[in-house]
Scaffold this motif. Structure first.
Motif, PDB file in Angstrom:
ATOM      1  N   ALA A 119      -8.575   3.273 -10.364  1.00  0.00           N
ATOM      2  CA  ALA A 119      -9.734   3.609  -9.543  1.00  0.00           C
ATOM      3  C   ALA A 119     -10.201   2.496  -8.607  1.00  0.00           C
ATOM      4  CB  ALA A 119     -10.882   4.065 -10.442  1.00  0.00           C
ATOM      5  N   PRO A 120     -10.318   1.238  -9.038  1.00  0.00           N
ATOM      6  CA  PRO A 120     -10.831   0.217  -8.104  1.00  0.00           C
ATOM      7  C   PRO A 120      -9.967   0.062  -6.856  1.00  0.00           C
ATOM      8  CG  PRO A 120     -10.899  -0.593 -10.364  1.00  0.00           C
ATOM      9  CD  PRO A 120     -10.124   0.685 -10.393  1.00  0.00           C
ATOM     10  N   CYS A 177      -4.440   5.625  11.825  1.00  0.00           N
ATOM     11  CA  CYS A 177      -3.004   5.668  11.512  1.00  0.00           C
ATOM     12  C   CYS A 177      -2.443   4.258  11.331  1.00  0.00           C
ATOM     13  CB  CYS A 177      -2.244   6.404  12.614  1.00  0.00           C
ATOM     14  SG  CYS A 177      -2.533   8.192  12.650  1.00  0.00           S
ATOM     15  N   GLY A 178      -2.799   3.356  12.243  1.00  0.00           N
ATOM     16  CA  GLY A 178      -2.319   1.987  12.123  1.00  0.00           C
ATOM     17  C   GLY A 178      -2.797   1.325  10.842  1.00  0.00           C
ATOM     18  N   PHE A 179      -4.069   1.526  10.515  1.00  0.00           N
ATOM     19  CA  PHE A 179      -4.629   0.933   9.305  1.00  0.00           C
ATOM     20  C   PHE A 179      -3.902   1.441   8.061  1.00  0.00           C
ATOM     21  CE2 PHE A 179      -7.582   0.826   5.747  1.00  0.00           C
ATOM     22  CZ  PHE A 179      -8.079  -0.469   5.809  1.00  0.00           C
ATOM     23  N   MET A 180      -3.711   2.746   7.965  1.00  0.00           N
ATOM     24  CA  MET A 180      -3.073   3.307   6.781  1.00  0.00           C
ATOM     25  C   MET A 180      -1.614   2.888   6.672  1.00  0.00           C
ATOM     26  SD  MET A 180      -5.302   4.642   4.928  1.00  0.00           S
ATOM     27  CE  MET A 180      -3.998   4.948   3.729  1.00  0.00           C
ATOM     28  N   LEU A 181      -0.901   2.822   7.776  1.00  0.00           N
ATOM     29  CA  LEU A 181       0.497   2.381   7.724  1.00  0.00           C
ATOM     30  C   LEU A 181       0.587   0.927   7.268  1.00  0.00           C
ATOM     31  CD1 LEU A 181       1.943   4.072  10.928  1.00  0.00           C
ATOM     32  CD2 LEU A 181       2.445   4.659   8.545  1.00  0.00           C
ATOM     33  N   ALA A 182      -0.328   0.092   7.749  1.00  0.00           N
ATOM     34  CA  ALA A 182      -0.333  -1.312   7.326  1.00  0.00           C
ATOM     35  C   ALA A 182      -0.611  -1.420   5.827  1.00  0.00           C
ATOM     36  CB  ALA A 182      -1.376  -2.095   8.120  1.00  0.00           C
ATOM     37  N   VAL A 183      -1.580  -0.652   5.330  1.00  0.00           N
ATOM     38  CA  VAL A 183      -1.921  -0.678   3.910  1.00  0.00           C
ATOM     39  C   VAL A 183      -0.755  -0.165   3.068  1.00  0.00           C
ATOM     40  CG1 VAL A 183      -3.382   0.418   2.156  1.00  0.00           C
ATOM     41  CG2 VAL A 183      -4.410  -0.567   4.210  1.00  0.00           C
ATOM     42  N   VAL A 186      -9.281   1.301  -1.137  1.00  0.00           N
ATOM     43  CA  VAL A 186      -8.452   1.645   0.029  1.00  0.00           C
ATOM     44  C   VAL A 186      -9.065   2.810   0.795  1.00  0.00           C
ATOM     45  CG1 VAL A 186      -6.227   2.596   0.737  1.00  0.00           C
ATOM     46  CG2 VAL A 186      -6.318   0.728  -0.922  1.00  0.00           C
ATOM     47  N   ILE A 187      -9.515   3.832   0.072  1.00  0.00           N
ATOM     48  CA  ILE A 187     -10.081   5.005   0.746  1.00  0.00           C
ATOM     49  C   ILE A 187     -11.398   4.659   1.426  1.00  0.00           C
ATOM     50  CG2 ILE A 187     -10.856   7.364   0.440  1.00  0.00           C
ATOM     51  CD1 ILE A 187      -7.779   6.689   0.121  1.00  0.00           C
ATOM     52  N   ALA A 223     -15.440  -4.525  12.630  1.00  0.00           N
ATOM     53  CA  ALA A 223     -15.302  -3.414  11.681  1.00  0.00           C
ATOM     54  C   ALA A 223     -13.917  -3.402  11.055  1.00  0.00           C
ATOM     55  CB  ALA A 223     -15.573  -2.094  12.396  1.00  0.00           C
ATOM     56  N   GLN A 224     -12.908  -3.694  11.865  1.00  0.00           N
ATOM     57  CA  GLN A 224     -11.543  -3.762  11.334  1.00  0.00           C
ATOM     58  C   GLN A 224     -11.421  -4.863  10.288  1.00  0.00           C
ATOM     59  OE1 GLN A 224      -9.100  -4.369  14.766  1.00  0.00           O
ATOM     60  NE2 GLN A 224      -9.555  -2.359  15.654  1.00  0.00           N
ATOM     61  N   CYS A 225     -12.045  -6.008  10.546  1.00  0.00           N
ATOM     62  CA  CYS A 225     -11.998  -7.121   9.594  1.00  0.00           C
ATOM     63  C   CYS A 225     -12.639  -6.740   8.272  1.00  0.00           C
ATOM     64  CB  CYS A 225     -12.690  -8.353  10.177  1.00  0.00           C
ATOM     65  SG  CYS A 225     -11.782  -9.180  11.500  1.00  0.00           S
ATOM     66  N   VAL A 226     -13.806  -6.085   8.343  1.00  0.00           N
ATOM     67  CA  VAL A 226     -14.488  -5.671   7.120  1.00  0.00           C
ATOM     68  C   VAL A 226     -13.619  -4.693   6.334  1.00  0.00           C
ATOM     69  CG1 VAL A 226     -16.471  -4.415   6.192  1.00  0.00           C
ATOM     70  CG2 VAL A 226     -16.792  -6.073   8.041  1.00  0.00           C
ATOM     71  N   ALA A 227     -13.046  -3.705   7.025  1.00  0.00           N
ATOM     72  CA  ALA A 227     -12.206  -2.715   6.349  1.00  0.00           C
ATOM     73  C   ALA A 227     -10.975  -3.380   5.728  1.00  0.00           C
ATOM     74  CB  ALA A 227     -11.785  -1.629   7.336  1.00  0.00           C
ATOM     75  N   ALA A 228     -10.359  -4.308   6.458  1.00  0.00           N
ATOM     76  CA  ALA A 228      -9.178  -4.996   5.931  1.00  0.00           C
ATOM     77  C   ALA A 228      -9.521  -5.819   4.703  1.00  0.00           C
ATOM     78  CB  ALA A 228      -8.564  -5.884   7.018  1.00  0.00           C
ATOM     79  N   VAL A 229     -10.653  -6.503   4.735  1.00  0.00           N
ATOM     80  CA  VAL A 229     -11.082  -7.316   3.586  1.00  0.00           C
ATOM     81  C   VAL A 229     -11.371  -6.424   2.384  1.00  0.00           C
ATOM     82  CG1 VAL A 229     -12.933  -8.799   2.715  1.00  0.00           C
ATOM     83  CG2 VAL A 229     -11.917  -9.255   4.948  1.00  0.00           C
ATOM     84  N   VAL A 230     -11.997  -5.264   2.610  1.00  0.00           N
ATOM     85  CA  VAL A 230     -12.274  -4.335   1.512  1.00  0.00           C
ATOM     86  C   VAL A 230     -10.969  -3.870   0.873  1.00  0.00           C
ATOM     87  CG1 VAL A 230     -13.151  -2.031   0.949  1.00  0.00           C
ATOM     88  CG2 VAL A 230     -14.497  -3.569   2.397  1.00  0.00           C
ATOM     89  N   ALA A 231      -9.988  -3.490   1.701  1.00  0.00           N
ATOM     90  CA  ALA A 231      -8.705  -3.017   1.172  1.00  0.00           C
ATOM     91  C   ALA A 231      -7.986  -4.116   0.398  1.00  0.00           C
ATOM     92  CB  ALA A 231      -7.828  -2.501   2.317  1.00  0.00           C
TER      93      ALA A 231
END
Length: 362
Positions: A87-88, A234-240, A93-94, A120-128
């Motif tokens: 779950a974490p 799409c780019g974010f999810m492919l990178a993850v 990621v979601i 915003a991209q930086c925050v999302a990347a750090v969260v993932a």
């Protein structure tokens, strides 16, 4: 070491393939329905000097991709015990993907400055990455695995930012970004499934379903554009997924898998950034100097340009299969194979631009 419980077992993807194909088709239909709604809503994308279109077009069709993907993820979280992660990690990621989608949609509506989007991209990347999706080693041909240590999370965030923006940069012609994403996802799903990585397998299939529902409205002639909400998501999810493939697999894959699949996109962006940096241009300023844009401006049919980049992704998929099965001595040659078709493409575009006296690429 993988510290997250791993639920995948080889063979499950093959046994469940009919259900997965039905899910893919259902998400494609749902995505198409949402895209039709977005065409009716008509978020305007007005032409300007850096864009290829010459009349006002609706955008934010990527809402269909995001909506279908999130629907699939909800089903995966509720019923997909084999494919989901602990779950974490899963929820992190979601949450990061939802943040990227929300800010990108607002950007489509409000046209934020680049600094806001990057933040915003930086925050999302750090969260993932903070949730557990992070590179811990890098496999190099002939050398083997190199432990990244404390540099792993930093490099992972940088990787996510680069791919997120690369897909955003490449989304400038009908069908180019969407088709490239679809081909990449289908190869990634197949490769991950065969190697027992059913989180990557299923998630790539969910993203592919969303894109498949959008693509008919964007190619061969666009009725709507993807918008930042689609290209950045799409780019974010492919990178993850590229990072997840190195962790959550029965047989962990090389980090090189997604870079090879996206070789055409990443090489175009890298070539363009290097060229503009050497020319002293502002790298953050919008322009029409990517190779795919120059090809279009030099008279190449945009549908052909899109298919060329789909071909790069398909060639990258073949290279990945060859790389994963090649003897150690051959891996260095295989991994650099995408440079050849890209060099041929770059040479063609340069000659074409000179033939029509295109002048400054911008």
């Amino acid at each position: 070491m993988n510290t997250v419980p791993y639920f995948a077992h080889p063979g499950i993807a093959t046994l469940a393939l009919p259900r997965h194909l039905a899910l893919f088709a259902g998400l494609a239909l749902f995505s198409g329905f949402v895209v039709r709604l977005m065409i009716a809503i008509g978020v305007p994308d007005r032409p300007d000097a850096r864009k290829a279109h010459t009349r006002v077009m609706p955008k934010s069709g990527g809402v269909g991709i995001v909506g279908a993907f999130m629907l699939g993820i909800l089903l995966l979280y509720r019923y997909g015990h084999v494919s989901r992660l602990a779950a974490p990690v899963f929820l992190g990621v979601i949450a990061a993907a939802a943040l990227i989608a929300a800010v990108s949609l607002l950007d489509d509506l409000k046209d934020f400055p680049f600094a806001v989007k990057l933040g915003a991209q930086c925050v999302a990347a750090v969260v993932a990455v903070g949730s557990g999706i992070s590179a811990v080693r890098f496999d190099l041909p002939l050398i083997g695995g190199v432990a990244l240590g404390a540099a792993g999370p930093v490099l992972s965030v940088g990787w996510i930012l680069f791919v997120t923006n690369a897909m955003n940069f490449i989304d400038g012609l009908d069908g180019l970004a969407a088709g490239t994403t679809l081909v990449t996802c289908l190869f990634l799903a197949g490769i991950a499934g065969l190697h027992g990585g059913f989180f990557v397998y299923t998630t790539a299939l969910l993203l592919a379903g969303g894109v498949a529902g959008f693509l008919p409205f964007n190619w061969p002639r666009a009725r709507i554009f993807m918008g930042d909400v689609g290209s950045q998501f799409c780019g974010f999810m492919l990178a993850v997924l590229g990072l997840a493939a190195t962790h959550y697999q029965h047989v962990p894959l090389s980090f090189l898998v997604v870079p090879l699949l996206l070789s055409g996109v990443l090489l175009d962006v890298s070539f363009t950034l290097a060229r503009r940096a050497l020319a002293g241009r502002n790298l953050a300023r919008a322009h029409r100097g990517h190779l795919y844009q120059v090809a279009h401006r030099a008279g190449v049919d945009p549908r052909i340009v899109a298919v060329v980049y789909w071909g790069f992704a398909a060639f990258g998929g073949v290279v990945v299969i060859g790389f994963l099965n090649a003897a150690t001595a051959w891996k260095p040659l295989v991994v650099f194979a995408p440079l050849l078709p890209f060099a041929l493409w770059a040479g063609f575009v340069i000659r074409r631009a000179r033939a029509v006296n295109l002048g400054d690429w911008g």
